[in-house]
Design an enzyme around this catalytic site. Structure first.
Site, PDB file in Angstrom:
ATOM      1  N   LYS A 116       9.031  55.633  -5.177  1.00 26.13           N
ATOM      2  CA  LYS A 116       9.068  55.822  -3.836  1.00 26.13           C
ATOM      3  C   LYS A 116       8.016  56.637  -3.276  1.00 26.13           C
ATOM      4  O   LYS A 116       7.584  56.513  -2.145  1.00 26.13           O
ATOM      5  CB  LYS A 116      10.326  56.470  -3.465  1.00 26.13           C
ATOM      6  CG  LYS A 116      11.676  55.459  -3.732  1.00 26.13           C
ATOM      7  CD  LYS A 116      13.182  55.886  -2.988  1.00 26.13           C
ATOM      8  CE  LYS A 116      13.957  54.958  -3.077  1.00 26.13           C
ATOM      9  NZ  LYS A 116      15.178  55.481  -2.197  1.00 26.13           N
ATOM     10  N   GLY A 164      20.397  52.628  -4.586  1.00 25.75           N
ATOM     11  CA  GLY A 164      21.884  52.550  -4.462  1.00 25.75           C
ATOM     12  C   GLY A 164      22.449  53.707  -3.540  1.00 25.75           C
ATOM     13  O   GLY A 164      23.641  53.971  -3.700  1.00 25.75           O
ATOM     14  N   ARG A 292      13.094  42.721  -5.377  1.00 26.33           N
ATOM     15  CA  ARG A 292      14.229  41.725  -5.926  1.00 26.33           C
ATOM     16  C   ARG A 292      14.796  40.844  -4.926  1.00 26.33           C
ATOM     17  O   ARG A 292      14.736  41.287  -3.522  1.00 26.33           O
ATOM     18  CB  ARG A 292      15.089  42.505  -6.846  1.00 26.33           C
ATOM     19  CG  ARG A 292      15.749  43.541  -5.949  1.00 26.33           C
ATOM     20  CD  ARG A 292      17.049  44.202  -6.559  1.00 26.33           C
ATOM     21  NE  ARG A 292      17.400  45.490  -5.902  1.00 26.33           N
ATOM     22  CZ  ARG A 292      17.923  45.742  -4.817  1.00 26.33           C
ATOM     23  NH1 ARG A 292      18.524  44.692  -4.205  1.00 26.33           N
ATOM     24  NH2 ARG A 292      18.101  46.782  -4.357  1.00 26.33           N
TER      25      ARG A 292
HETATM   26  P1  ADP Z   1      18.314  53.797  -1.787  1.00 21.85           P
HETATM   27  O1  ADP Z   1      17.211  53.407  -2.366  1.00 21.85           O
HETATM   28  O2  ADP Z   1      19.093  54.841  -2.503  1.00 21.85           O
HETATM   29  O3  ADP Z   1      19.192  52.683  -0.877  1.00 21.85           O
HETATM   30  P2  ADP Z   1      16.716  54.346   0.893  1.00 21.85           P
HETATM   31  O4  ADP Z   1      15.777  55.162   0.583  1.00 21.85           O
HETATM   32  O5  ADP Z   1      16.747  52.984   1.020  1.00 21.85           O
HETATM   33  O6  ADP Z   1      17.669  54.691  -0.242  1.00 21.85           O
HETATM   34  O7  ADP Z   1      17.912  54.934   1.965  1.00 21.85           O
HETATM   35  C1  ADP Z   1      18.997  54.464   1.909  1.00 21.85           C
HETATM   36  C2  ADP Z   1      19.788  54.674   3.442  1.00 21.85           C
HETATM   37  O8  ADP Z   1      19.734  56.151   3.467  1.00 21.85           O
HETATM   38  C3  ADP Z   1      19.057  54.264   4.655  1.00 21.85           C
HETATM   39  O9  ADP Z   1      19.365  53.042   4.968  1.00 21.85           O
HETATM   40  C4  ADP Z   1      19.677  55.238   5.656  1.00 21.85           C
HETATM   41  O10 ADP Z   1      20.693  55.155   6.075  1.00 21.85           O
HETATM   42  C5  ADP Z   1      19.720  56.747   4.702  1.00 21.85           C
HETATM   43  N1  ADP Z   1      18.009  57.190   5.010  1.00 21.85           N
HETATM   44  C6  ADP Z   1      17.202  57.222   3.984  1.00 21.85           C
HETATM   45  N2  ADP Z   1      16.176  58.054   4.347  1.00 21.85           N
HETATM   46  C7  ADP Z   1      16.498  58.551   5.412  1.00 21.85           C
HETATM   47  C8  ADP Z   1      15.978  59.305   6.554  1.00 21.85           C
HETATM   48  N3  ADP Z   1      14.316  59.714   6.413  1.00 21.85           N
HETATM   49  N4  ADP Z   1      16.518  59.653   7.650  1.00 21.85           N
HETATM   50  C9  ADP Z   1      17.933  59.310   7.809  1.00 21.85           C
HETATM   51  N5  ADP Z   1      18.293  58.433   6.915  1.00 21.85           N
HETATM   52  C10 ADP Z   1      17.737  58.246   5.967  1.00 21.85           C
END
Ligand code: ADP
Length: 445
Positions: A116, A164, A292
């Site tokens: 990331k 996840g 994916r």
């Molecule tokens: P993962 O890879 O575990 O799914 P993500 O980075 O895609 O993690 O984030 C999943 C969810 O977490 C997002 O859809 C959002 O709801 C919350 N989230 C992630 N980063 C932030 C942020 N910087 N501010 C607010 N919410 C966040």
């Protein structure tokens, strides 16, 4: 063109991939653990190989067993689906070394985007806005505190190898930073075998909006518009829709352009999802790329009419994508509800067991993607996704009405499911108005 594919997955997505293969005239090989011996996807595949006991480390996550199954059955490609080995670069590399096509991106792009922190750097290079945060992995507590004060609380600590919705911690002040940092690190170590974390500004009440993209081997990259996945519980998606009710055509184009710029910068090939957070001023920030097919891909298929899994297979087989951006239109509104075998009245506790009654909804605009049926026993060994209902209608109010009646028709006895929770959300006036954010479920239910 590929002629024989092994599906390194189970459940609804294995079935989904088999359907695409059948329509393309491609033979399929299913793999299954002892818990899935009688699964519908196993029956529908041209051939099936048992790869071990229920424990996924000994079956669906076991690379030597899956590669052996692929060798024995003489396939020319492996489709990993989502979850399990889908984002495991080591597995993709081994497939490649064994002369088996991995239906997914090149290993280099996968590795880059799977980290990331690296993905953030790449986004910045492609002039895609990222959430303000750390340049790289966070070192010690002092460094974290300095940065947190610079960008301003609240902040979120995230695992570099995260996924996840796990390994994330929201922090509101200096006092709780130390404990959160070490908790996030150990959680990440346990979940991903990698304890590195980074830090981002916590965007308050954002929407989660993601763009579906696809690129071929000849440098053609297109997008299939966006999905809004703001209905989440514990950072995990429950309901997704397309288009995002908040975006106008101009915003939509800007978001899609950013996604395309990013995947071009990564020399990406095959399907990807570029995820963004949208703040209250409709400013968007990149958060991550999923390399994916996603659980929620059907909503995009419904509004665009394109079969994304078929495109994945064709591209992996070396076919150029004949599609151009102007050929991809979106029509109407699609919504997906994830039906999990969980009890919403009991803090979403898993509800495994045999299904004695299964009555599925139908009618105009209703699609069900599931491996479940009467007589099937839901095992406690894997994730609890039981079915996905996807509806497609001309307008959002009509789509909501169709989804509500489809949910009411669905009977899966005696299993406790998330159907009542989905119905509650769909009936909430803020959802009906399209005024939700990622904290909506936790605040209102
Ligand atoms: P993962 O890879 O575990 O799914 P993500 O980075 O895609 O993690 O984030 C999943 C969810 O977490 C997002 O859809 C959002 O709801 C919350 N989230 C992630 N980063 C932030 C942020 N910087 N501010 C607010 N919410 C966040």
């Amino acid at each position: 063109m590929l002629s024989r594919i092994l599906i390194a997955n189970r459940g609804e997505i294995a079935l989904r991939i088999i359907r695409a293969c059948r329509e393309l005239g491609v033979e399929t090989v299913a793999v299954y653990s002892e818990a899935d011996r009688h699964a519908s996807y196993v029956r529908l595949a041209d051939e099936a190989v048992c790869i071990g006991p229920p424990d996924c480390n000994q079956s669906y996550l076991n690379v030597p067993r899956i590669i052996s199954a692929a060798e024995i059955t003489n396939v020319d490609a492996i489709h990993p689906g989502y979850g399990f080995l889908a984002e495991n670069t080591n597995f993709a590399e081994i497939c490649h070394d064994c002369g088996i096509t991995f239906i997914g991106p090149p290993v280099k792009a996968m590795r880059l985007l799977g980290d990331k922190v690296e993905a953030r750097k790449l986004a910045q290079k492609a002039k895609v806005p990222v959430v303000p945060g750390s340049e790289g992995v966070i070192g010690d507590e002092k460094e974290a505190m300095k940065l947190a004060n610079k960008i301003g609380y609240p902040i979120i600590i995230k695992a570099v190898a995260g996924g996840g919705g796990r390994g994330m911690r929201v922090v509101h002040n200096d006092i709780s930073l130390r404990a959160a940092l070490s908790a996030a690190r150990s959680e990440a170590e346990i979940a991903f075998g990698e304890s590195s974390v980074y830090l981002e500004k916590f965007i308050v009440e954002p929407r989660h909006v993601e763009v579906q993209v696809m690129a071929d081997n000849e440098g053609n990259a297109v997008h299939f518009y966006e999905r809004d996945c703001s209905i989440q519980r514990r950072h995990q998606k429950m309901i997704e829709e397309s288009p995002c009710p908040l975006l106008d055509e101009k915003d939509r184009d800007r978001l899609a352009d950013a996604a395309i710029r990013l995947i071009r910068e990564a020399d990406y090939v095959n399907a990807a999802t570029v995820e963004f957070l949208l703040d209250k001023d409709r400013k968007f920030y990149f958060i991550e790329v999923n390399t994916r097919i996603q659980v929620e891909h059907p909503v995009t298929e419904m509004v665009t009419g394109h079969d994304l899994v078929k495109w994945q297979i064709r591209i992996a087989g070396g076919e150029p994508m004949k599609l151009r951006q102007k050929d991809i239109k979106h029509h109407g509104v699609a919504i997906e509800c994830r039906i999990n075998a969980e009890d919403p009245a009991n803090n979403f506790a898993p509800s495994p067991g045999p299904i004695t009654e299964y009555i599925a909804p139908g009618g105009l605009g209703v699609r069900i993607d599931t491996h479940a049926h009467q007589g099937w026993t839901i095992t406690p060994h894997y994730d609890s996704l039981l079915a996905k209902i996807i509806v497609h209608q001309k307008t959002r109010p009509e789509a909501i009405a169709t989804m509500r009646r489809a949910l009411q028709e669905f009977s899966i006895q005696p299993i406790k499911t998330t159907i009542p929770a989905c119905l509650d959300i769909l009936s909430h006036n803020l959802f009906v108005k399209g005024k939700v954010d990622t904290g909506f479920v936790e605040r209102n239910f």
